[in-house]
Design an enzyme around this catalytic site. Structure first.
Site: not given
Length: 376
Positions: A90, A270
């Site tokens: 991320d 996720d």
């Protein structure tokens, strides 16, 4: 590098294949979360054994500890953590914006106090891209502002969500420019924001589409909003994402959320839920959830899930897992995590098979029926 092959569809559900620099990922896929370069309680060997194809790393935390100098010594995150399959990182945006009053947002980026030692730090789209280039993750996420569901105890207004989303769009362009300047050979995903407002989500997607990202993520969900709002936004956005690019739903969620996401057109998921819940003794099975700490399991010789082929279910009873949890043995967290992640990955395998055979609707009905039945 990213190549996406859309193999077949069944309604909005998609069966695909993503080829990345470190391997091939079959979609729909669940990606275990390894915040600090480690999926909690799991070794890379165990992740391979349960069939994990791609894992997540956290740009923000890896930047702070161990630091880019350490990762760079190993020529990237893969060698550092001993994982030779794909990694998604991320951008660090979500963690920075979670700091609340400890951070200050400007057009340039975000200034904040390090949660490790209090040092003053600065993170921008350019710096995020530079960090992720050093990590050498296969999928890089743009730096964005994760629009909160609530601001000062009330839902974000349309004006507030619009301001946040448009900042993210400008940062998306800067992320893309820096990614290209660095000649990063990996893939870059844009993130659709806009809060709970469909028109803002459409504006975000239109702006991102002009930048030609390798894939598209849906951000700003599972941030405290009611489930019906999450599903409303998901079902609006997912079918509108470019059909020739992977679709990623960030930070979601329960097994039911994953199946609903697939039905809407999502390819990648996720969530920390399977690993976090495992450590807290909350286990997912085909027939509902098991709270292994409950006294009902004290003398139960059955496996968690008789239909599950994971190492835990093949070798240990509910009574033993109950015992490990009650006495706080580390092995309990490990066995629970093996099971929960195996369950999530097996669920995605069954989803993929059902789409290939054009029976996803039947699968979804059976899945809901089985989960509602409850364990016995």
């Amino acid at each position: 590098m990213l190549n996406f092959e859309l193999i077949t569809t069944d309604g909005n559900a998609r069966r695909g294949r993503v080829t990345l620099n470190h391997g091939v990922v079959e979609t729909p896929i669940f990606m275990p979360v390894g915040t600090y370069g480690s999926v909690k309680a799991m070794s890379p060997l165990e992740l391979n054994e349960i069939g994990a194809e791609i894992i997540l790393g956290n740009t923000f935390h890896l930047w702070l500890r161990p630091g880019l100098d350490v990762v760079n010594t190993h020529e990237g995150l893969h060698r550092f953590i001993g994982w030779d399959k794909p990694i998604l990182t991320d951008s660090g945006g979500f963690q920075v914006f979670s700091l609340g009053d400890l951070r200050k947002i400007t057009e340039d980026g975000v200034t904040f106090a390090s949660p490790v030692n209090g040092d003053k730090l600065f993170l921008s789209p350019e710096i995020s891209m530079q960090i992720q280039r050093t990590l050498n993750s296969d999928i890089v996420m743009q730096f964005d502002e994760c629009t909160p569901y609530e601001i000062e105890g009330r839902p974000a207004t349309h004006e507030e969500a619009a301001k946040s989303m448009r900042m993210s769009l400008r940062w998306a362009k800067r992320s893309r420019d820096e990614f290209e300047r660095l000649a990063n050979p990996n893939a870059l995903f844009g993130i659709v924001q806009g809060g709970m407002f469909e028109d803002l989500r459409d504006e975000s997607l239109a702006g991102l589409s002009e930048l030609d990202f390798h894939g598209f993520a849906i951000g700003g969900l599972s941030v405290g909003e009611p489930k019906e709002d999450m599903m409303r936004v998901l079902e609006h956005v997912a079918p509108r994402l470019p059909a020739d690019k992977p679709h990623y739903l960030m930070g979601v969620g329960t097994p039911e959320d994953l199946v609903a996401g697939v039905a809407a057109g999502v390819d990648m998921f996720d969530c920390v839920m399977p690993t976090r819940n495992a450590r807290n003794g909350w286990l997912f099975t085909r027939y509902g959830d098991v709270k292994i700490r409950n006294a009902a399991h004290r003398n139960d010789p059955r496996p968690l899930d008789e239909s599950c082929a994971c190492y835990t279910c093949r070798n240990f009873s509910r009574a033993y897992l109950h015992h490990l949890h009650r006495v706080g043995e580390i092995l309990g967290a490990r066995l629970n995590t093996i099971h929960n992640l195996h369950y999530y990955l097996q669920l995605m395998r069954e989803v993929r098979e059902s789409i290939e055979q054009h029976r996803f609707s039947d699968f979804r009905r059976q899945f809901a029926s089985d989960r509602a039945r409850g364990t016995r």
